[in-house]
Design an enzyme around this catalytic site. Structure first.
Site, PDB file in Angstrom:
ATOM      1  N   ASP A 209       0.667  -1.123  -0.004  1.00 34.54           N
ATOM      2  CA  ASP A 209       0.049   0.113  -0.007  1.00 34.54           C
ATOM      3  C   ASP A 209       0.962   1.320  -0.063  1.00 34.54           C
ATOM      4  O   ASP A 209       0.422   2.295   0.397  1.00 34.54           O
ATOM      5  CB  ASP A 209      -0.961  -0.122   1.152  1.00 34.54           C
ATOM      6  CG  ASP A 209      -1.824  -1.349   1.082  1.00 34.54           C
ATOM      7  OD1 ASP A 209      -2.451  -1.378   0.105  1.00 34.54           O
ATOM      8  OD2 ASP A 209      -1.709  -1.854   2.447  1.00 34.54           O
TER       9      ASP A 209
ATOM     10  N   LYS B 258       1.894   2.022  -5.198  1.00 33.70           N
ATOM     11  CA  LYS B 258       2.425   1.482  -6.433  1.00 33.70           C
ATOM     12  C   LYS B 258       1.481   1.926  -7.430  1.00 33.70           C
ATOM     13  O   LYS B 258       1.966   1.955  -8.846  1.00 33.70           O
ATOM     14  CB  LYS B 258       2.329   0.049  -6.584  1.00 33.70           C
ATOM     15  CG  LYS B 258       3.545  -0.489  -5.298  1.00 33.70           C
ATOM     16  CD  LYS B 258       3.687  -1.964  -5.414  1.00 33.70           C
ATOM     17  CE  LYS B 258       2.506  -2.757  -4.872  1.00 33.70           C
ATOM     18  NZ  LYS B 258       2.473  -2.535  -3.472  1.00 33.70           N
TER      19      LYS B 258
ATOM     20  N   ALA C 264      -4.310  -8.177  -4.001  1.00 31.02           N
ATOM     21  CA  ALA C 264      -3.823  -7.018  -4.261  1.00 31.02           C
ATOM     22  C   ALA C 264      -4.768  -5.857  -4.220  1.00 31.02           C
ATOM     23  O   ALA C 264      -5.891  -6.089  -4.519  1.00 31.02           O
ATOM     24  CB  ALA C 264      -2.924  -6.897  -5.168  1.00 31.02           C
ATOM     25  N   GLY C 265      -4.411  -4.718  -3.991  1.00 31.81           N
ATOM     26  CA  GLY C 265      -5.370  -3.587  -4.186  1.00 31.81           C
ATOM     27  C   GLY C 265      -4.922  -2.255  -4.441  1.00 31.81           C
ATOM     28  O   GLY C 265      -4.062  -1.595  -3.893  1.00 31.81           O
ATOM     29  N   HIS C 266      -4.867  -1.993  -5.951  1.00 31.65           N
ATOM     30  CA  HIS C 266      -4.328  -0.883  -6.478  1.00 31.65           C
ATOM     31  C   HIS C 266      -5.123  -0.037  -6.894  1.00 31.65           C
ATOM     32  O   HIS C 266      -6.020  -0.183  -7.682  1.00 31.65           O
ATOM     33  CB  HIS C 266      -3.272  -1.214  -7.758  1.00 31.65           C
ATOM     34  CG  HIS C 266      -2.077  -2.049  -7.421  1.00 31.65           C
ATOM     35  ND1 HIS C 266      -1.317  -2.890  -8.172  1.00 31.65           N
ATOM     36  CD2 HIS C 266      -1.498  -2.238  -6.322  1.00 31.65           C
ATOM     37  CE1 HIS C 266      -0.358  -3.439  -7.555  1.00 31.65           C
ATOM     38  NE2 HIS C 266      -0.393  -3.306  -6.463  1.00 31.65           N
TER      39      HIS C 266
ATOM     40  N   GLN D 163       1.501  -6.516  -3.275  1.00 31.52           N
ATOM     41  CA  GLN D 163       2.212  -6.645  -1.936  1.00 31.52           C
ATOM     42  C   GLN D 163       3.140  -6.019  -1.959  1.00 31.52           C
ATOM     43  O   GLN D 163       3.754  -5.122  -2.575  1.00 31.52           O
ATOM     44  CB  GLN D 163       2.130  -8.014  -1.323  1.00 31.52           C
ATOM     45  CG  GLN D 163       0.904  -8.908  -1.103  1.00 31.52           C
ATOM     46  CD  GLN D 163       0.294  -9.277  -2.529  1.00 31.52           C
ATOM     47  OE1 GLN D 163       0.959 -10.028  -3.350  1.00 31.52           O
ATOM     48  NE2 GLN D 163      -0.855  -9.083  -2.791  1.00 31.52           N
TER      49      GLN D 163
ATOM     50  N   ALA E  71      -7.767  -1.296   0.302  1.00 28.31           N
ATOM     51  CA  ALA E  71      -8.491  -1.515  -1.065  1.00 28.31           C
ATOM     52  C   ALA E  71      -8.941  -2.683  -1.211  1.00 28.31           C
ATOM     53  O   ALA E  71     -10.183  -3.084  -1.947  1.00 28.31           O
ATOM     54  CB  ALA E  71      -7.337  -1.070  -2.013  1.00 28.31           C
TER      55      ALA E  71
ATOM     56  N   ARG F  83      -5.771   0.463   8.215  1.00 26.65           N
ATOM     57  CA  ARG F  83      -4.371   0.008   8.114  1.00 26.65           C
ATOM     58  C   ARG F  83      -3.757   0.266   9.376  1.00 26.65           C
ATOM     59  O   ARG F  83      -4.178   1.564   9.801  1.00 26.65           O
ATOM     60  CB  ARG F  83      -3.768   0.454   7.036  1.00 26.65           C
ATOM     61  CG  ARG F  83      -4.288  -0.060   5.677  1.00 26.65           C
ATOM     62  CD  ARG F  83      -3.665   0.570   4.337  1.00 26.65           C
ATOM     63  NE  ARG F  83      -4.189   0.211   3.343  1.00 26.65           N
ATOM     64  CZ  ARG F  83      -4.365   0.827   2.147  1.00 26.65           C
ATOM     65  NH1 ARG F  83      -3.952   2.060   2.007  1.00 26.65           N
ATOM     66  NH2 ARG F  83      -4.929   0.394   0.973  1.00 26.65           N
TER      67      ARG F  83
HETATM   68  P1  IMP Z   1      -2.686 -13.146   1.846  1.00 25.89           P
HETATM   69  O1  IMP Z   1      -1.793 -12.542   0.792  1.00 25.89           O
HETATM   70  O2  IMP Z   1      -4.121 -12.880   1.372  1.00 25.89           O
HETATM   71  O3  IMP Z   1      -2.223 -14.512   2.041  1.00 25.89           O
HETATM   72  O4  IMP Z   1      -2.061 -12.352   3.065  1.00 25.89           O
HETATM   73  C1  IMP Z   1      -0.877 -12.370   3.815  1.00 25.89           C
HETATM   74  C2  IMP Z   1      -0.780 -11.172   4.373  1.00 25.89           C
HETATM   75  O5  IMP Z   1      -0.477 -10.016   3.253  1.00 25.89           O
HETATM   76  C3  IMP Z   1      -1.791 -10.581   5.322  1.00 25.89           C
HETATM   77  O6  IMP Z   1      -1.082  -9.865   6.357  1.00 25.89           O
HETATM   78  C4  IMP Z   1      -2.280  -9.394   4.261  1.00 25.89           C
HETATM   79  O7  IMP Z   1      -2.715  -8.184   4.922  1.00 25.89           O
HETATM   80  C5  IMP Z   1      -1.227  -8.989   3.409  1.00 25.89           C
HETATM   81  N1  IMP Z   1      -1.485  -8.355   2.231  1.00 25.89           N
HETATM   82  C6  IMP Z   1      -1.969  -9.212   0.967  1.00 25.89           C
HETATM   83  N2  IMP Z   1      -2.166  -8.546  -0.040  1.00 25.89           N
HETATM   84  C7  IMP Z   1      -1.919  -7.043   0.486  1.00 25.89           C
HETATM   85  C8  IMP Z   1      -1.620  -5.820  -0.177  1.00 25.89           C
HETATM   86  O8  IMP Z   1      -2.379  -5.778  -1.246  1.00 25.89           O
HETATM   87  N3  IMP Z   1      -1.611  -4.831   0.563  1.00 25.89           N
HETATM   88  C9  IMP Z   1      -1.012  -4.885   2.211  1.00 25.89           C
HETATM   89  N4  IMP Z   1      -1.108  -6.110   2.379  1.00 25.89           N
HETATM   90  C10 IMP Z   1      -1.424  -7.284   1.684  1.00 25.89           C
END
Ligand code: IMP
Length: 437
Positions: free
Chosen positions: A12, A15, A38-40, A223, A301, A307
């Site tokens: 976050d 990007k 992901a959340g862009h 991530q 997102a 957060r």
């Molecule tokens: P997973 O990717 O859903 O397995 O989650 C594993 C860890 O990565 C957790 O702490 C999520 O909150 C974090 N995470 C996954 N995707 C994102 C993202 O796009 N931004 C921030 N944290 C993420």
């Protein structure tokens, strides 16, 4: 020219905006790991787009987007996102979207197992996005995963679903869930994979050929470094390699094509989900954390979760710079700090009275470290939308210079707001060369 854009912290960092800004200058934008966790966010004028699975380059007409072999793809999420974007006037067609035939599928039992796994962990849970990402990568490493291309062969798809579901249902039922039905998963998946078939491509060959021809490729990380399964704050990480090595594995691009690595670094730190966070604003600083969360709109997102907010961690960011070999850094969200009297930056950690040489690898230790802070004066004036480095308040410039020196990388871009135009391109940066192309 091949440039990778990689988050330096726990995600976050902004990007989406930076990829969007650079995408205009590239022919191809490719993702290499992760899935719809992901959340862009991309803001263009008064239109905003949130992308979970497709590369941010999709909002630029005429760019080719690649979903690389290192990704895990939920076909349902793919079409939900594609349909939503199409309704917003963005073209999502096989001509411009190439999905690796070697990417792995996320199926409904992966989602169910993600829930079960988090429940089993209780207090030690990771705080995943519950999208089935981890269980899909577990199946990949366990050699029972289903690649997108495998799913086009009915017998293969059916037998793998049946075999995998037998095990998955045992776990799901043991933890009080309802068993899933193989026939309905098979029917649903084969219909969606058939719809996905025109998008499939040997993206490794496609990308290497493109790079050899001289096409420019932007590799979009999802991530971030501290969530990398090897180099992050294990076990509180995602299940893929988010760092530069993952970009090569997850696309199959040969290393000699790589031109540079742009780190995305935010002027403060956030984390979603559980896990150690040495510079988190807690207790006496909770109010400051709330101020940053509101000013920076720091809500997930993907999941909407607030957060966790903290001070800039130059020690952890230096570690990220080392692993990724950042050739330049984009510093985002400067304007969020405009209201602060004083800003703290973590420049090192103490553990059991001794200064750490490198980031502790055990999460219990990382929870116990005492961050060593330096304090810098705030600038208390608006920087929102400033596009010229010289127009910044002197204390803001000093802050930027301090971060650059501490992380050991030149800062090439500074973002002063969510819009594309709200950006400072730092003149003497290596990035200038990329931007001119
Ligand atoms: P997973 O990717 O859903 O397995 O989650 C594993 C860890 O990565 C957790 O702490 C999520 O909150 C974090 N995470 C996954 N995707 C994102 C993202 O796009 N931004 C921030 N944290 C993420």
């Amino acid at each position: 020219m091949v440039i990778a854009v990689i988050g330096a912290q726990w995600g976050d960092e902004g990007k989406g905006k930076i990829v969007d800004l650079l995408a205009e200058r590239f022919d191809i934008v490719a993702r290499y790991q992760g899935g719809h966790n992901a959340g862009h966010s991309v803001q263009i004028g008064d239109r905003s787009f949130v992308l979970h699975l497709l590369p941010s380059g999709i909002v630029h007409a005429g760019k080719t987007c690649v979903l690389g072999n290192g990704m895990v793809i939920d076909p349902k999420a793919f079409f939900e996102e594609a349909d939503r974007l199409m309704a917003q006037g963005i073209s999502v067609t096989p001509e411009r979207v190439k999905v690796s035939s070697r990417a792995h599928l996320i199926l409904p039992y992966h989602r169910a197992l993600d829930h079960t796994s988090e429940e089993r962990l209780g207090n030690e849970k990771v705080g995943t996005t519950l999208r089935g990402i981890g269980p899909a990568y577990e199946d990949k490493a366990g050699r029972r995963g289903i690649r997108v291309a495998d799913a086009l062969v009915s017998e293969v798809l059916r037998s793998r679903i049946e075999r995998n579901l037998e095990d998955a249902n045992r776990i799901i039922v043991a933890y009080g869930g309802q068993p899933l039905d193989a026939d309905s998963i098979f029917d649903e998946t084969s219909a969606m994979v058939e719809r996905l078939a025109p998008f499939l491509c040997d993206t490794t060959h496609f990308l290497n050929q493109a790079a050899a021809r001289g096409d420019s490729i932007l590799l979009e990380g999802a991530q971030a470094t501290l969530l990398d399964v090897d180099h992050g704050t294990y076990p509180f990480v995602t299940s893929s390699n988010t760092v530069i090595g993952g970009a090569l594995i997850g696309t199959g691009l040969a290393p000699q094509h790589l031109t540079g690595v742009l780190g995305i670094v935010r002027t403060y730190t956030t984390r979603v989900g559980e896990g150690p966070f040495p510079t988190e604003m807690l207790d006496g600083e909770a109010e400051m954390g709330q101020l940053i969360r509101e000013r920076g709109r720091e809500y997930g997102a993907s999941t909407g979760r607030p957060r966790r907010c903290g001070w800039f961690d130059a020690f952890a960011t230096r570690y990220a710079a080392e692993i990724n070999g950042f050739t330049s850094v984009a510093l985002t969200k400067l304007d969020v700090l405009d209201a602060l009297d004083e800003i703290k930056v973590c420049v090192g950690y103490n553990l059991d009275g001794r200064r750490c040489d490198s980031l502790p690898s055990v999460s219990q230790d990382l929870r116990r470290v005492e961050p060593i802070f330096e304090k810098l004066p705030g600038w208390k004036s608006p920087t929102l939308g400033i596009t010229d480095l010289d127009a910044l308040p002197p204390n803001a410039r000093s802050y930027i210079d301090f971060l650059s020196e501490r992380i050991g990388v030149e800062i090439g871009l500074v973002s002063t707001g969510p819009e594309r135009s709200q950006t400072i391109v730092v003149q003497d940066s290596i990035l200038d060369g990329w931007l001119k192309k």
